[in-house]
Design a protein around this motif. Structure first.
Motif, PDB file in Angstrom:
ATOM      1  N   ASP A 168       0.812  -1.218   0.000  1.00 59.16           N
ATOM      2  CA  ASP A 168       0.000   0.000   0.000  1.00 59.16           C
ATOM      3  C   ASP A 168       0.849   1.273   0.000  1.00 59.16           C
ATOM      4  OD1 ASP A 168       1.028  -0.162   2.553  1.00 59.16           O
ATOM      5  OD2 ASP A 168      -0.848   0.372   3.566  1.00 59.16           O
ATOM      6  N   VAL A 169       2.149   1.150  -0.241  1.00 66.02           N
ATOM      7  CA  VAL A 169       3.015   2.322  -0.228  1.00 66.02           C
ATOM      8  C   VAL A 169       2.671   3.237  -1.403  1.00 66.02           C
ATOM      9  CG1 VAL A 169       4.889   1.354  -1.642  1.00 66.02           C
ATOM     10  CG2 VAL A 169       5.407   3.078   0.088  1.00 66.02           C
ATOM     11  N   THR A 170       2.637   4.544  -1.150  1.00 66.10           N
ATOM     12  CA  THR A 170       2.379   5.526  -2.204  1.00 66.10           C
ATOM     13  C   THR A 170       3.433   6.623  -2.146  1.00 66.10           C
ATOM     14  OG1 THR A 170       0.850   6.727  -0.742  1.00 66.10           O
ATOM     15  CG2 THR A 170      -0.113   5.131  -2.275  1.00 66.10           C
ATOM     16  N   ASN A 171       3.841   7.063  -3.317  1.00 67.27           N
ATOM     17  CA  ASN A 171       4.832   8.128  -3.465  1.00 67.27           C
ATOM     18  C   ASN A 171       6.087   7.890  -2.623  1.00 67.27           C
ATOM     19  OD1 ASN A 171       5.937  10.537  -4.414  1.00 67.27           O
ATOM     20  ND2 ASN A 171       4.975  11.772  -2.816  1.00 67.27           N
ATOM     21  N   PRO A 172       6.738   6.743  -2.791  1.00 70.89           N
ATOM     22  CA  PRO A 172       7.975   6.508  -2.038  1.00 70.89           C
ATOM     23  C   PRO A 172       9.112   7.374  -2.568  1.00 70.89           C
ATOM     24  CG  PRO A 172       7.624   4.739  -3.607  1.00 70.89           C
ATOM     25  CD  PRO A 172       6.401   5.617  -3.681  1.00 70.89           C
ATOM     26  N   ARG A 173       9.876   7.974  -1.643  1.00 69.79           N
ATOM     27  CA  ARG A 173      11.035   8.789  -2.011  1.00 69.79           C
ATOM     28  C   ARG A 173      12.223   8.356  -1.165  1.00 69.79           C
ATOM     29  NH1 ARG A 173       6.835  11.001   0.324  1.00 69.79           N
ATOM     30  NH2 ARG A 173       7.822  12.900   1.120  1.00 69.79           N
ATOM     31  N   LEU A 174      13.365   8.289  -1.810  1.00 67.44           N
ATOM     32  CA  LEU A 174      14.590   7.890  -1.123  1.00 67.44           C
ATOM     33  C   LEU A 174      15.299   9.113  -0.561  1.00 67.44           C
ATOM     34  CD1 LEU A 174      16.804   5.805  -0.385  1.00 67.44           C
ATOM     35  CD2 LEU A 174      17.793   6.227  -2.653  1.00 67.44           C
ATOM     36  N   ASP A 175      15.617   9.049   0.720  1.00 71.87           N
ATOM     37  CA  ASP A 175      16.367  10.116   1.387  1.00 71.87           C
ATOM     38  C   ASP A 175      17.777   9.606   1.674  1.00 71.87           C
ATOM     39  OD1 ASP A 175      17.212  12.318   2.759  1.00 71.87           O
ATOM     40  OD2 ASP A 175      15.754  12.183   4.378  1.00 71.87           O
ATOM     41  N   ILE A 176      18.786  10.336   1.209  1.00 72.96           N
ATOM     42  CA  ILE A 176      20.184  10.000   1.480  1.00 72.96           C
ATOM     43  C   ILE A 176      20.784  11.128   2.302  1.00 72.96           C
ATOM     44  CG2 ILE A 176      22.438   9.441   0.501  1.00 72.96           C
ATOM     45  CD1 ILE A 176      21.058   8.588  -2.057  1.00 72.96           C
ATOM     46  N   SER A 177      21.359  10.789   3.435  1.00 71.78           N
ATOM     47  CA  SER A 177      22.004  11.787   4.288  1.00 71.78           C
ATOM     48  C   SER A 177      23.364  11.259   4.717  1.00 71.78           C
ATOM     49  CB  SER A 177      21.139  12.096   5.515  1.00 71.78           C
ATOM     50  OG  SER A 177      20.957  10.934   6.302  1.00 71.78           O
ATOM     51  N   GLU A 178      24.198  12.156   5.220  1.00 71.43           N
ATOM     52  CA  GLU A 178      25.518  11.753   5.697  1.00 71.43           C
ATOM     53  C   GLU A 178      26.001  12.741   6.741  1.00 71.43           C
ATOM     54  OE1 GLU A 178      29.070  12.807   4.405  1.00 71.43           O
ATOM     55  OE2 GLU A 178      28.262  14.776   3.943  1.00 71.43           O
ATOM     56  N   GLY A 179      27.049  12.352   7.451  1.00 69.16           N
ATOM     57  CA  GLY A 179      27.607  13.226   8.478  1.00 69.16           C
ATOM     58  C   GLY A 179      27.602  12.552   9.835  1.00 69.16           C
ATOM     59  N   ILE A 180      28.564  12.930  10.668  1.00 73.42           N
ATOM     60  CA  ILE A 180      28.678  12.350  12.003  1.00 73.42           C
ATOM     61  C   ILE A 180      29.016  13.439  13.012  1.00 73.42           C
ATOM     62  CG2 ILE A 180      29.383  10.037  11.260  1.00 73.42           C
ATOM     63  CD1 ILE A 180      32.274  10.856  11.660  1.00 73.42           C
ATOM     64  N   GLY A 181      28.683  13.194  14.267  1.00 70.70           N
ATOM     65  CA  GLY A 181      29.121  14.018  15.379  1.00 70.70           C
ATOM     66  C   GLY A 181      28.902  15.499  15.208  1.00 70.70           C
ATOM     67  N   ILE A 182      30.009  16.246  15.228  1.00 74.77           N
ATOM     68  CA  ILE A 182      29.956  17.700  15.202  1.00 74.77           C
ATOM     69  C   ILE A 182      29.324  18.217  13.920  1.00 74.77           C
ATOM     70  CG2 ILE A 182      32.256  17.919  14.207  1.00 74.77           C
ATOM     71  CD1 ILE A 182      30.588  20.217  16.858  1.00 74.77           C
ATOM     72  N   ASP A 183      29.450  17.458  12.813  1.00 71.97           N
ATOM     73  CA  ASP A 183      28.821  17.876  11.550  1.00 71.97           C
ATOM     74  C   ASP A 183      27.324  18.074  11.734  1.00 71.97           C
ATOM     75  OD1 ASP A 183      31.221  17.739  10.289  1.00 71.97           O
ATOM     76  OD2 ASP A 183      30.889  15.787   9.368  1.00 71.97           O
ATOM     77  N   LYS A 184      26.681  17.110  12.389  1.00 71.30           N
ATOM     78  CA  LYS A 184      25.236  17.173  12.582  1.00 71.30           C
ATOM     79  C   LYS A 184      24.845  18.345  13.477  1.00 71.30           C
ATOM     80  CE  LYS A 184      23.811  13.631  10.186  1.00 71.30           C
ATOM     81  NZ  LYS A 184      22.942  13.838   8.996  1.00 71.30           N
ATOM     82  N   VAL A 185      25.659  18.604  14.497  1.00 72.40           N
ATOM     83  CA  VAL A 185      25.367  19.715  15.407  1.00 72.40           C
ATOM     84  C   VAL A 185      25.444  21.045  14.658  1.00 72.40           C
ATOM     85  CG1 VAL A 185      26.123  20.937  17.479  1.00 72.40           C
ATOM     86  CG2 VAL A 185      26.180  18.432  17.411  1.00 72.40           C
ATOM     87  N   ILE A 186      26.508  21.220  13.863  1.00 73.98           N
ATOM     88  CA  ILE A 186      26.683  22.466  13.112  1.00 73.98           C
ATOM     89  C   ILE A 186      25.556  22.648  12.103  1.00 73.98           C
ATOM     90  CG2 ILE A 186      28.155  23.662  11.443  1.00 73.98           C
ATOM     91  CD1 ILE A 186      30.563  22.385  12.833  1.00 73.98           C
ATOM     92  N   GLU A 187      25.250  21.583  11.354  1.00 75.70           N
ATOM     93  CA  GLU A 187      24.236  21.682  10.307  1.00 75.70           C
ATOM     94  C   GLU A 187      22.842  21.938  10.875  1.00 75.70           C
ATOM     95  OE1 GLU A 187      24.880  17.999   8.375  1.00 75.70           O
ATOM     96  OE2 GLU A 187      26.613  18.716   7.228  1.00 75.70           O
ATOM     97  N   ALA A 188      22.594  21.499  12.104  1.00 69.34           N
ATOM     98  CA  ALA A 188      21.280  21.710  12.715  1.00 69.34           C
ATOM     99  C   ALA A 188      20.969  23.188  12.910  1.00 69.34           C
ATOM    100  CB  ALA A 188      21.199  20.977  14.053  1.00 69.34           C
ATOM    101  N   VAL A 189      22.014  24.018  13.054  1.00 70.40           N
ATOM    102  CA  VAL A 189      21.798  25.451  13.286  1.00 70.40           C
ATOM    103  C   VAL A 189      22.401  26.305  12.164  1.00 70.40           C
ATOM    104  CG1 VAL A 189      21.598  25.252  15.785  1.00 70.40           C
ATOM    105  CG2 VAL A 189      23.864  25.518  14.763  1.00 70.40           C
ATOM    106  N   LEU A 190      22.643  25.691  11.007  1.00 66.52           N
ATOM    107  CA  LEU A 190      23.184  26.420   9.858  1.00 66.52           C
ATOM    108  C   LEU A 190      22.025  26.849   8.961  1.00 66.52           C
ATOM    109  CD1 LEU A 190      25.740  27.327   8.319  1.00 66.52           C
ATOM    110  CD2 LEU A 190      25.714  25.105   7.166  1.00 66.52           C
ATOM    111  N   ILE A 191      21.812  28.140   8.837  1.00 65.96           N
ATOM    112  CA  ILE A 191      20.670  28.670   8.093  1.00 65.96           C
ATOM    113  C   ILE A 191      20.685  28.169   6.647  1.00 65.96           C
ATOM    114  CG2 ILE A 191      19.582  30.781   7.212  1.00 65.96           C
ATOM    115  CD1 ILE A 191      20.664  32.222   9.684  1.00 65.96           C
TER     116      ILE A 191
END
Length: 216
Positions: A168-191
């Motif tokens: 019953d899946v509809t409109n499936p989209r693949l999400d690709i992400s990357e990054g670890i540790g401090i990268d994720k912290v910085i990107e969370a508050v990067l406009i």
């Protein structure tokens, strides 16, 4: 803009800290109040910009062979990921899907001139119209993360990611992400960054496939 704003914020906070220490050391109450007030105003402004840009963003959907860029140090965007083929099957080898197997061939490219690059701890996830999420059941190579390997300058490689998605899946989209540790912290508050708080993501459309009875 996001990187510039963050650099201004970090530099400004550093200067504010120095001025605050000087104000306390010289017992200048007016300077302490001025510094604290300026920092408060700037942080409110930055937070408003961060949330405003994120909430105004829209999800971007890419088709076959359309590239999504990944930027090292948020400037040199030499790594790209794209989806080259999508197939569905009820069987894969000796395995039978609970719904349908989606066999997604992903291409990782590096258009740098001299340096080999690679994704850091890449993650793959399918999201459907109901915002349900699905993790892969298999990669091209089960020994570690196949897509974490280094790509030589000007080179590329392809591998398959396999998902078992419900019927019953509809409109499936693949999400690709990357990054670890401090990268994720910085990107969370990067406009404006895709990984910033509440920002919509860029995903790959998985509805352009050829259905097959089985895959070996």
């Amino acid at each position: 803009m996001g990187l510039l704003m963050m650099m201004l914020t970090i530099g400004g906070l550093g200067m504010a800290f120095i001025l605050f220490v000087v104000a306390r050391w010289t017992e200048q109450a007016w300077l302490s109040k001025f510094v604290l007030g300026a920092v408060t105003v700037w942080l409110v402004f930055y937070t408003t910009m961060l949330l405003g840009v994120s909430l105004a963003s829209r999800e971007k959907t890419l088709g076959l062979n359309e590239a999504k860029e990944f930027c090292g140090f948020y400037i040199d965007c030499h790594l790209q990921a794209s989806v080259s083929t999508v197939r569905t099957a009820k069987q894969f080898g000796d395995k039978t899907a609970n719904g349908f197997f989606y066999i997604v061939k992903v291409k990782i490219s590096n258009d740098a001139i001299r340096v080999e690059l690679g994704l850091h701890d890449p993650k793959f996830e399918v999201v459907d119209k109901q915002m349900r999420t699905f993790k892969p059941i298999k990669f091209s190579d089960c020994s570690g993360n196949f897509f974490e390997q280094k790509v030589p300058a000007g080179g590329s490689f392809e591998g398959e990611v396999i998902f078992d998605l419900p019927t019953d899946v509809t409109n499936p989209r693949l999400d690709i992400s990357e990054g670890i540790g401090i990268d994720k912290v910085i990107e969370a508050v990067l406009i404006g960054d895709e990984d910033s708080i509440f920002h919509r993501r860029t995903r790959f459309k998985l509805t352009e496939q050829t259905q097959t009875a089985g895959v070996k």
